[in-house]
Design a protein around this motif. Structure first.
Motif, PDB file in Angstrom:
ATOM      1  N   TYR A  87      -6.414   3.683  -3.245  1.00  0.00           N
ATOM      2  CA  TYR A  87      -6.836   5.073  -3.380  1.00  0.00           C
ATOM      3  C   TYR A  87      -8.308   5.233  -3.001  1.00  0.00           C
ATOM      4  O   TYR A  87      -8.688   6.217  -2.369  1.00  0.00           O
ATOM      5  CB  TYR A  87      -6.624   5.578  -4.807  1.00  0.00           C
ATOM      6  CG  TYR A  87      -5.199   5.448  -5.300  1.00  0.00           C
ATOM      7  CD1 TYR A  87      -4.121   5.366  -4.425  1.00  0.00           C
ATOM      8  CD2 TYR A  87      -4.929   5.396  -6.659  1.00  0.00           C
ATOM      9  CE1 TYR A  87      -2.823   5.239  -4.881  1.00  0.00           C
ATOM     10  CE2 TYR A  87      -3.632   5.275  -7.124  1.00  0.00           C
ATOM     11  CZ  TYR A  87      -2.580   5.197  -6.239  1.00  0.00           C
ATOM     12  OH  TYR A  87      -1.302   5.079  -6.702  1.00  0.00           O
ATOM     13  N   ARG A  88      -9.127   4.271  -3.384  1.00  0.00           N
ATOM     14  CA  ARG A  88     -10.566   4.344  -3.059  1.00  0.00           C
ATOM     15  C   ARG A  88     -10.761   4.328  -1.546  1.00  0.00           C
ATOM     16  O   ARG A  88     -11.559   5.104  -1.005  1.00  0.00           O
ATOM     17  CB  ARG A  88     -11.299   3.169  -3.704  1.00  0.00           C
ATOM     18  CG  ARG A  88     -12.799   3.208  -3.498  1.00  0.00           C
ATOM     19  CD  ARG A  88     -13.407   1.913  -4.008  1.00  0.00           C
ATOM     20  NE  ARG A  88     -14.445   2.162  -4.979  1.00  0.00           N
ATOM     21  CZ  ARG A  88     -15.167   1.220  -5.545  1.00  0.00           C
ATOM     22  NH1 ARG A  88     -14.950  -0.046  -5.269  1.00  0.00           N
ATOM     23  NH2 ARG A  88     -16.098   1.524  -6.413  1.00  0.00           N
ATOM     24  N   ALA A 133      -8.628   5.299   0.722  1.00  0.00           N
ATOM     25  CA  ALA A 133      -8.034   6.486   1.347  1.00  0.00           C
ATOM     26  C   ALA A 133      -8.751   7.785   1.000  1.00  0.00           C
ATOM     27  O   ALA A 133      -8.673   8.750   1.752  1.00  0.00           O
ATOM     28  CB  ALA A 133      -6.567   6.600   0.936  1.00  0.00           C
ATOM     29  N   ALA A 134      -9.436   7.834  -0.131  1.00  0.00           N
ATOM     30  CA  ALA A 134      -9.954   9.106  -0.658  1.00  0.00           C
ATOM     31  C   ALA A 134     -11.006   9.759   0.228  1.00  0.00           C
ATOM     32  O   ALA A 134     -11.035  10.973   0.358  1.00  0.00           O
ATOM     33  CB  ALA A 134     -10.516   8.911  -2.060  1.00  0.00           C
ATOM     34  N   ASP A 169       0.830  -1.212   0.000  1.00  0.00           N
ATOM     35  CA  ASP A 169       0.000   0.000   0.000  1.00  0.00           C
ATOM     36  C   ASP A 169       0.861   1.258   0.000  1.00  0.00           C
ATOM     37  O   ASP A 169       0.534   2.247  -0.647  1.00  0.00           O
ATOM     38  CB  ASP A 169      -0.939   0.003   1.205  1.00  0.00           C
ATOM     39  CG  ASP A 169      -2.068  -1.010   1.069  1.00  0.00           C
ATOM     40  OD1 ASP A 169      -2.091  -1.762   0.066  1.00  0.00           O
ATOM     41  OD2 ASP A 169      -2.929  -1.052   1.963  1.00  0.00           O
ATOM     42  N   TYR A 191      -5.658   1.364  -7.268  1.00  0.00           N
ATOM     43  CA  TYR A 191      -6.969   2.014  -7.238  1.00  0.00           C
ATOM     44  C   TYR A 191      -7.790   1.592  -6.023  1.00  0.00           C
ATOM     45  O   TYR A 191      -8.555   2.384  -5.482  1.00  0.00           O
ATOM     46  CB  TYR A 191      -7.756   1.763  -8.532  1.00  0.00           C
ATOM     47  CG  TYR A 191      -7.190   2.506  -9.707  1.00  0.00           C
ATOM     48  CD1 TYR A 191      -6.966   3.879  -9.649  1.00  0.00           C
ATOM     49  CD2 TYR A 191      -6.870   1.842 -10.881  1.00  0.00           C
ATOM     50  CE1 TYR A 191      -6.446   4.564 -10.719  1.00  0.00           C
ATOM     51  CE2 TYR A 191      -6.349   2.527 -11.966  1.00  0.00           C
ATOM     52  CZ  TYR A 191      -6.130   3.883 -11.889  1.00  0.00           C
ATOM     53  OH  TYR A 191      -5.614   4.563 -12.951  1.00  0.00           O
ATOM     54  N   SER A 197      -8.623   9.345  -9.556  1.00  0.00           N
ATOM     55  CA  SER A 197      -8.308   8.999  -8.167  1.00  0.00           C
ATOM     56  C   SER A 197      -7.421  10.015  -7.465  1.00  0.00           C
ATOM     57  O   SER A 197      -7.422  10.090  -6.242  1.00  0.00           O
ATOM     58  CB  SER A 197      -7.597   7.642  -8.126  1.00  0.00           C
ATOM     59  OG  SER A 197      -6.335   7.733  -8.752  1.00  0.00           O
ATOM     60  N   GLY A 200      -5.591   8.924  -4.387  1.00  0.00           N
ATOM     61  CA  GLY A 200      -6.287   8.710  -3.123  1.00  0.00           C
ATOM     62  C   GLY A 200      -6.362   9.934  -2.237  1.00  0.00           C
ATOM     63  O   GLY A 200      -6.746   9.842  -1.069  1.00  0.00           O
ATOM     64  N   ARG A 231       0.769   4.331  -2.651  1.00  0.00           N
ATOM     65  CA  ARG A 231       0.602   5.729  -2.240  1.00  0.00           C
ATOM     66  C   ARG A 231       1.718   6.604  -2.815  1.00  0.00           C
ATOM     67  O   ARG A 231       1.483   7.739  -3.213  1.00  0.00           O
ATOM     68  CB  ARG A 231       0.554   5.833  -0.720  1.00  0.00           C
ATOM     69  CG  ARG A 231      -0.764   5.365  -0.159  1.00  0.00           C
ATOM     70  CD  ARG A 231      -0.903   5.698   1.326  1.00  0.00           C
ATOM     71  NE  ARG A 231      -2.074   5.058   1.854  1.00  0.00           N
ATOM     72  CZ  ARG A 231      -2.064   3.938   2.580  1.00  0.00           C
ATOM     73  NH1 ARG A 231      -0.938   3.367   2.900  1.00  0.00           N
ATOM     74  NH2 ARG A 231      -3.199   3.414   3.009  1.00  0.00           N
TER      75      ARG A 231
END
Length: 168
Positions: A137-138, A140-141, A6, A134, A78, A81, A10
């Motif tokens: 990022y999803r 974390a966003a 991860d 992705y 994204s 994220g 990032r």
């Protein structure tokens, strides 16, 4: 492709928002016609997307991972994220009929549209299978990550002769 940690996803996401990537990647992509590492990054095809700036009207170009669909490509907004939507997404949303993509050395006018529902979920699944970042990022966003279809107009416009230069 093997799954990265991860933290590495990032890092890739952060790098994609840097000035270096926003300015240099499109410049080199154009010079090389999308060949080599600039056209395929981490196993994903990369294209250039150009749209007028929503405030300035000046052409803005960004290099994005892209995935083929029937009449064009789709891209994931994204922003690595982060908690904000990418500027390129806001530019496209403001002028969806004024978007041009460059795939390799071919320039094509497209119409942009947000995807929703089952189409969105299917496309997100495809993108996440190709680039697992992705999913990171999803998570974390903290907001919905748009997926944009970039499709050739129904009237079959020819390939654009020239793509405007990216603004610095």
């Amino acid at each position: 492709m093997a799954r990265l940690s991860d933290s590495l996803y990032r890092l890739v996401g952060w790098f994609s928002t840097t000035r270096f990537d926003r300015v240099l990647h499109p410049l080199l992509y154009r010079r090389l016609g999308g060949r080599g590492v600039l056209g395929h990054v981490l196993g994903c095809e990369t294209i250039l997307v150009t749209a007028p700036g929503r405030r300035s009207g000046a052409p803005r170009t960004v290099a994005l991972f892209a995935f083929p669909i029937d009449r064009g490509w789709f891209v994931v907004a994204s922003r690595g994220g982060s908690g904000r939507l990418p500027a390129w997404y806001r530019n496209i949303a403001a002028a969806p009929d004024e978007v041009t993509i460059q795939v390799g050395d071919q320039r094509v006018p497209v119409v942009a549209r947000d995807t929703t529902g089952d189409e969105y979920e299917a496309l997100f699944g495809r993108a996440a299978r190709a680039y697992d970042g992705y999913r990171v990022y999803r998570a974390a966003a903290g907001h919905h990550i748009p997926i944009v279809a970039l499709e050739r107009p129904a009237d079959g416009l020819p390939v654009a002769d020239e793509l405007p230069e990216a603004a610095a």
